[in-house]
Design an enzyme around this catalytic site. Structure first.
Site, PDB file in Angstrom:
ATOM      1  N   HIS A  65       0.834  -1.207   0.000  1.00 46.61           N
ATOM      2  CA  HIS A  65       0.000   0.000   0.000  1.00 46.61           C
ATOM      3  C   HIS A  65       0.867   1.254   0.000  1.00 46.61           C
ATOM      4  CE1 HIS A  65      -2.271   3.103   2.428  1.00 46.61           C
ATOM      5  NE2 HIS A  65      -3.070   2.936   1.392  1.00 46.61           N
ATOM      6  N   GLU A  68       2.251   1.817  -3.418  1.00 42.67           N
ATOM      7  CA  GLU A  68       1.223   2.400  -4.297  1.00 42.67           C
ATOM      8  C   GLU A  68       1.200   3.917  -4.168  1.00 42.67           C
ATOM      9  OE1 GLU A  68      -3.052   3.768  -3.710  1.00 42.67           O
ATOM     10  OE2 GLU A  68      -2.897   1.707  -3.026  1.00 42.67           O
ATOM     11  N   HIS A  69       1.249   4.421  -2.943  1.00 48.18           N
ATOM     12  CA  HIS A  69       1.249   5.877  -2.725  1.00 48.18           C
ATOM     13  C   HIS A  69       2.457   6.528  -3.379  1.00 48.18           C
ATOM     14  CE1 HIS A  69      -1.808   6.963   0.541  1.00 48.18           C
ATOM     15  NE2 HIS A  69      -2.105   5.731   0.162  1.00 48.18           N
ATOM     16  N   GLU A 140      -3.504   8.158   8.305  1.00 49.79           N
ATOM     17  CA  GLU A 140      -4.572   7.344   7.710  1.00 49.79           C
ATOM     18  C   GLU A 140      -4.823   6.092   8.558  1.00 49.79           C
ATOM     19  OE1 GLU A 140      -4.042   6.208   3.679  1.00 49.79           O
ATOM     20  OE2 GLU A 140      -3.783   8.256   2.943  1.00 49.79           O
TER      21      GLU A 140
END
Length: 422
Positions: A65, A68-69, A140
């Site tokens: 993840h 991906e950012h 987040e």
């Protein structure tokens, strides 16, 4: 290029495997203004342990993840902004077993596709940018951890699985992402962002030859290594029967999970997914006798729902929602599953559920995004998802009864509860 026409659903797909190993799928949609591109790698939150260059690496939870950012960073700036300036609507997501980058646009499609293929295949990380992102993603994660729906679901998986990587949160933890460095990100990109581990799917009024030509020109010429992964060995038993957490909620919530036998890759994988979905609907869907009884008794409300999920090496059925008596609901689910297993599924009800499920799959073909995701998942798991009409026809009431008898049992069940903080 191989073109397949699926007469029963009225769809055509052009496929070609490039010399670098990339699978390209194009679904022509003549006359449509919107065009959709979906570029994905078989790499997700579960892929934390793998072998690269002969050495086993244990990477931090949440790194897929995180990567991906960071992939939108380029030497020239930010690929998201570049795509948006070209009239595209870009985005990305990471699941347990996949990371995908996509956009839709009505103009400048080939230029936008070039940008997409370029930034995903050419990583650019610095220690400074990686450190900055840790704060953003850490925030987040803290927000997610305050969400009761997230807590009850992830705690269910941890109760269900002893060692399998399905226990790992896709986002990771604040502590795990603090271990991520630029070098680790480069290692993960080298391992998984290779053409042979990826697929490009395009849906819209496009020329498949132009799409293939662009991919050949932009992407690396070499396929990259085939990566061995370790998800952890997993027994049939559940790790713990029940987990309870106090949170600031107004009413008690629960999820009951049933640890199912995993399916093998290929056609069996698609059949298992369709069968599991149908069994879930027949047992406890909104039109089921069980749902109506529980609702009339006040044990569930409209928040109640169930589903069947599959990932590499795991499968599970789960259901839940708000309830003042989770144990009464789970007892009723177990009794109804045992009754159906013993008496069989009503033929008329079975046909209604199969027709509704088939119709949902057919309606999904109206969505460009759904077509792309479905073709991608099929490719990663070795089956052709557009042959679903034949699979539906092969499933019988006896198959559903056998599924419930095997999988929806007290031995395979875990209960995850969230209760109001005292």
């Amino acid at each position: 290029m191989k073109e397949t026409f699926y007469e029963r659903i009225g769809e055509a797909v052009c496929r070609e495997r490039l010399t670098n190993g990339l699978e390209v799928c194009v679904v022509p949609k003549p006359g449509y203004a919107k065009k959709y591109a979906f570029f994905s790698t078989r790499y997700g939150g579960m892929d934390t342990r793998f072998c690269l260059d002969g050495q086993w690496l244990n990477t931090p939870a949440g790194i897929a993840h995180y990567l991906e950012h960071k992939m939108f960073d380029t030497r020239e700036g930010n690929a998201l902004q570049e795509l948006a300036k070209n009239g595209a609507e870009p985005n990305a997501f990471t699941s347990n077993a996949m990371t995908a980058y996509y956009f839709d646009s009505t103009e400048h499609f080939e230029e936008n596709l070039r940008i997409l293929l370029s930034f995903v295949s050419i990583p650019y990380f610095t220690d400074e940018s990686v450190a900055k992102e840790q704060g953003i993603i850490g925030q987040e994660i803290r927000m997610i951890e305050d969400n009761p729906d997230w807590q009850i679901y992830t705690r269910m998986l941890r109760a269900m699985y002893h060692r399998h990587a399905a226990r790992t949160s896709i986002a990771g933890t604040v502590e795990s992402i603090a271990e991520i460095t630029a070098d680790t990100l480069y290692d993960c990109h080298k391992a998984f962002y290779t053409p042979a581990n990826m697929i490009l799917t395009v849906v819209g009024d496009v020329d498949p030859v132009h799409v293939i030509d662009l991919a050949n020109r932009v992407l690396p010429k070499l396929s990259g290594p085939i990566i061995e992964r370790d998800y952890g060995t997993e027994p049939e038993t559940v790790a713990e029967k029940e987990t309870v957490l106090e949170m600031e909620v107004s009413a008690p919530q629960f999820l009951a999970g049933f640890k199912c036998a995993p399916a093998t890759e290929g056609d069996d994988y698609m059949r298992a997914a369709i069968l599991g979905d149908m069994a879930s609907d027949i047992l406890m869907g909104e039109s089921s006798a069980l749902y109506q009884r529980l609702y009339e008794q006040g044990l569930i409300n409209p928040s109640f729902g169930g589903a069947f999920e599959m990932m590499p090496g795991v499968a599970y059925l789960y259901a839940g929602g708000d309830s003042k008596d989770a144990n009464a609901v789970t007892d009723a689910i177990l009794r109804e599953a045992a009754r159906i297993a013993a008496e069989g599924v009503d033929e008329d009800y079975f046909r209604r559920i199969r027709k509704a499920s088939f119709g949902a799959n057919l309606r999904g073909l109206n969505s460009f995004e759904n077509i792309a995701v479905t073709l991608t998942e099929g490719y990663f798991h070795g089956y052709d998802p557009l042959r679903f009409p034949e699979v539906f026809e092969s499933i019988t009431p006896e198959d559903v009864a056998a599924f419930l008898k095997t999988n929806v049992t007290a031995e395979r069940m875990v209960l995850s509860r969230i209760v109001p903080k005292q």
